[in-house]
Structure formats: structure tokens, C-alpha cells
Design an enzyme around this catalytic site. Structure first.
Site, PDB file in Angstrom:
ATOM      1  N   GLY A  45       0.772  -1.221   0.220  1.00 37.59           N
ATOM      2  CA  GLY A  45      -0.086  -0.179   0.062  1.00 37.59           C
ATOM      3  C   GLY A  45       0.910   1.152  -0.024  1.00 37.59           C
ATOM      4  N   ILE A  70       6.602  -7.455   8.190  1.00 39.45           N
ATOM      5  CA  ILE A  70       7.038  -8.729   8.683  1.00 39.45           C
ATOM      6  C   ILE A  70       6.586 -10.101   7.891  1.00 39.45           C
ATOM      7  CG2 ILE A  70       7.059  -7.838  11.039  1.00 39.45           C
ATOM      8  CD1 ILE A  70       4.403  -9.484  11.482  1.00 39.45           C
ATOM      9  N   ASP A  71       5.753  -9.546   7.070  1.00 38.41           N
ATOM     10  CA  ASP A  71       4.988 -10.850   6.370  1.00 38.41           C
ATOM     11  C   ASP A  71       5.842 -11.117   5.200  1.00 38.41           C
ATOM     12  OD1 ASP A  71       2.892 -10.618   7.790  1.00 38.41           O
ATOM     13  OD2 ASP A  71       1.588  -9.425   6.162  1.00 38.41           O
ATOM     14  N   MET A  97       1.037 -14.654  12.542  1.00 39.47           N
ATOM     15  CA  MET A  97       0.908 -13.536  11.478  1.00 39.47           C
ATOM     16  C   MET A  97       1.044 -14.200  10.023  1.00 39.47           C
ATOM     17  SD  MET A  97       1.171  -9.928  13.282  1.00 39.47           S
ATOM     18  CE  MET A  97      -0.340  -9.326  14.315  1.00 39.47           C
ATOM     19  N   GLY A 145      11.004 -27.265  14.096  1.00 41.52           N
ATOM     20  CA  GLY A 145      10.635 -28.745  14.279  1.00 41.52           C
ATOM     21  C   GLY A 145       9.179 -29.015  14.313  1.00 41.52           C
ATOM     22  N   ARG A 190       4.517 -44.223  18.303  1.00 42.51           N
ATOM     23  CA  ARG A 190       6.146 -44.664  18.523  1.00 42.51           C
ATOM     24  C   ARG A 190       6.747 -43.783  19.747  1.00 42.51           C
ATOM     25  NH1 ARG A 190       7.246 -40.193  14.336  1.00 42.51           N
ATOM     26  NH2 ARG A 190       8.438 -38.670  15.289  1.00 42.51           N
ATOM     27  N   ARG A 207       4.777 -37.671  22.740  1.00 44.73           N
ATOM     28  CA  ARG A 207       3.597 -37.442  23.562  1.00 44.73           C
ATOM     29  C   ARG A 207       3.203 -35.965  23.424  1.00 44.73           C
ATOM     30  NH1 ARG A 207       3.055 -41.847  23.445  1.00 44.73           N
ATOM     31  NH2 ARG A 207       2.853 -43.281  25.022  1.00 44.73           N
ATOM     32  N   GLU A 262      -2.397 -17.296   9.724  1.00 48.38           N
ATOM     33  CA  GLU A 262      -3.612 -16.579  10.069  1.00 48.38           C
ATOM     34  C   GLU A 262      -4.516 -16.694   8.897  1.00 48.38           C
ATOM     35  OE1 GLU A 262      -3.353 -12.769  11.586  1.00 48.38           O
ATOM     36  OE2 GLU A 262      -2.000 -11.969   9.793  1.00 48.38           O
ATOM     37  N   ARG A 295       5.202  -8.230  16.267  1.00 52.23           N
ATOM     38  CA  ARG A 295       5.416  -7.116  15.499  1.00 52.23           C
ATOM     39  C   ARG A 295       6.498  -5.948  16.122  1.00 52.23           C
ATOM     40  NH1 ARG A 295       2.142  -6.168  11.289  1.00 52.23           N
ATOM     41  NH2 ARG A 295       2.627  -4.098  11.201  1.00 52.23           N
TER      42      ARG A 295
END
Length: 304
Positions: free
Chosen positions: A89, A111-112, A154, A170, A196, A199, A207, A237
Site C-alpha cells: 500500500g 514482517i509478512d 501472523m 521442528g 512410536r 507425547r 492466520e 510485530r
């Protein structure tokens, strides 16, 4: 963004330029909230998250009258060019200023990491590391209580944060907008791990895929496993920027000044293969961002 602001100011002064800062983005341009920035104005900000110039949305800038007032204010101050730090934008607004005869250069900050044409955007690495630190803490609890945790991060329409954080931490499953997910496969992976002796599990949800709460409820209903959902939200952020982001922002801010001195306009700064360069805004606007799907494939292999 502060590291980029610092780089623009100090690189500009190095080249003998006068540098000004605009508070609150395009809103500040229209209101004339423009101040000189000296070398000391940007001292002690490189380690701070956010932006010392603040940020604001501005509906008025979307009008021809608003943009004309912005250019008038810039020219009244004797300003000859503008560096715009932001996302899609912000860049479209910058392009409209260029069309009015006012040279602009964009620096990608979101950040995206969803701006096409550049490998990385300012803020992405810091956000990913924030997510990783949070998941590390969540995993301790998941292990102690033998539960499955769904962590919503996000990203809106981009899954880069989920993908990088999931691979680095991971995660058993990573759900991103760019790849359709099969809940049956997720359930099967959880059950296979449970057989296996595993737990606890971590599932990362961008999002843009949907509600982490809804997905967690579906998993619980299908497996009978104890599930908990954490929505990280705006914690992603903020915070002190990583070394990578500080260096990236410094390189990009300085490059923006170089491009303006070369007479360039209507461009954004990009980093490709660790080389900082200028590319046309249109290249970013006319293509679609795609995450590195080889990372997605690798995450699936390692979560077997």
C-alpha cells in the site's frame, strides 16, 4: 524500520544532503508534519523496534486532493525526493507521487515478507525469531503436559513466518495459505507419532489459513488428544530487531539514497542473492509473492 531511517539520514548527510523526516506517513505529508533530521536525531534508535517516525493509515491520501496537498507540503519545505518505507500500500502511494512529478524510492518493510521482487523484507527475520522464542517456551509446556499445541502466527495471505518458524522449530505440521492442507494427513501424522511414543506436538498455522482455535478443536475431536491453542498476535510485530534485520535495513536505507542520487525514481530497493539493488515498482506490483516451497517440502520430510 529505525535502522533504515538511520541509514537514510546518515547516508544523506554523508553525501551533503539535507534530510527531513515525516511523522505518521502519508497523514504527516498532508498535515505538514515534517521536521529536519540531523545526525543526532537518529542516534540510539538502531536497536529499537517499530519506527520513531510512527505510522498511520490515511484515507485522505487516496484522493487526488490529498496527494496534491502532500506534494505541495514537500515542495514548500524544499524537499526534492522521498524515501517511503513500508509495504504494498505504501509503495502504491509512492508510485502515485512519482506520477505527480515527485521522485520516490521504496524500502520494503513488512514482517509478512510478502513483497514480490525481494528475497527478504525488513522485519521478517525479527518476527520469525520472536515466533521461535515463543514456540520454544510453548514446547516446554507441551512436553511436560503431553499435549498438542496449535500456534497461530501472523501472515495474512503469506505463509513465510509460519514456514520459517515451523521448520526452525521442528513443527509436526505447518499450515500456510499457499499450500492446501489435509486434516486427515495431519491427524495421521499425530497418531503415527503417538504410536512410536511421541507425547507432544506443535502445529503452526498461518492466520491466512483460518482460525487456529477451529483447527485445534477439529484435531481434538478426531484424535481425542489434549490440544491447546496459542494466538501470538501482535507480539510478533515488536521487540529488538535481529542483527540480520539491522544490517538489511541499513543496507537498504543507504541504497535508497544512492538510487535517488543516481536520478532514479519509481523504484524499490530489493535484496536478491545477498545483493542490494533497485527494481521498478511495477515488477513488484505485477508479480505474486511465493514462499520457498522447497522449505515446505523439507519440513514435511523432517516431520515424518
Amino acid at each position: 524500520m529505525n535502522a533504515a531511517i538511520r541509514a537514510v539520514v546518515r547516508s544523506g548527510h554523508y553525501h551533503g544532503l539535507e534530510v527531513y523526516g515525516v511523522y505518521r506517513g502519508y497523514s504527516g505529508l498532508i498535515q505538514g508534519d515534517i521536521v529536519p533530521l540531523k545526525l543526532g536525531s537518529v542516534g540510539d534508535i538502531i536497536h529499537r523496534g517499530g519506527t520513531v517516525l510512527y505510522s498511520a493509515r490515511c484515507e485522505e491520501f487516496k484522493t487526488e486532493e490529498g496527494r496534491a496537498r502532500a506534494v505541495e507540503n514537500l515542495r514548500r519545505e524544499g524537499i526534492e525526493a522521498l524515501v517511503v518505507i513500508g509495504g504494498d500500500g505504501s509503495f502504491r502511494g509512492a508510485q502515485k507521487l512519482t506520477a505527480l512529478g515527485f521522485p520516490t524510492i521504496g524500502v520494503p518493510g513488512t514482517i509478512d515478507n510478502d513483497i514480490p521482487g525481494t528475497d527478504f523484507t525488513i522485519g521478517f527475520d525479527t518476527a520469525v525469531n520472536t515466533v521461535i522464542h515463543s514456540i520454544d517456551k510453548i514446547r516446554d509446556t507441551a512436553t511436560s503436559h503431553e499435549r498438542t499445541y496449535i500456534v497461530e502466527v501472523m501472515g495474512r495471505d503469506a505463509g513465510d513466518i509460519a514456514l520459517w518458524a515451523g521448520l526452525a522449530d521442528g513443527a509436526e505440521s505447518i499450515l500456510i495459505p499457499e499450500a492446501p492442507y489435509n486434516l486427515d494427513e495431519i491427524v495421521e501424522r499425530l497418531q503415527r507419532g503417538n504410536k512410536r511414543g511421541k507425547r507432544h506436538s506443535i502445529i503452526i498455522v498461518a492466520e491466512g489459513v483460518g482460525s487456529g482455535v477451529d483447527i485445534g478443536q477439529q484435531i481434538k475431536e478426531r484424535t481425542g488428544m489434549e490440544t491447546r491453542v496459542t494466538v501470538l498476535g501482535h507480539i510478533q510485530r515488536g521487540g529488538s530487531p535481529t542483527a540480520f534485520d539491522r544490517v538489511l535495513a541499513s543496507r537498504m536505507g543507504a541504497k535508497a539514497v544512492d538510487l535517488l542520487l543516481e536520478g532514479k525514481k519509481d523504484q524499490m530497493v530489493a535484496i536478491r542473492n545477498n545483493q542490494v539493488m533497485g527494481i521498478e515498482f511495477e515488477e513488484a506490483f505485477n508479480s505474486k509473492h511465493q514462499p520457498d516451497m522447497s522449505l515446505y517440502d523439507l519440513a514435511g520430510i523432517l516431520a515424518i
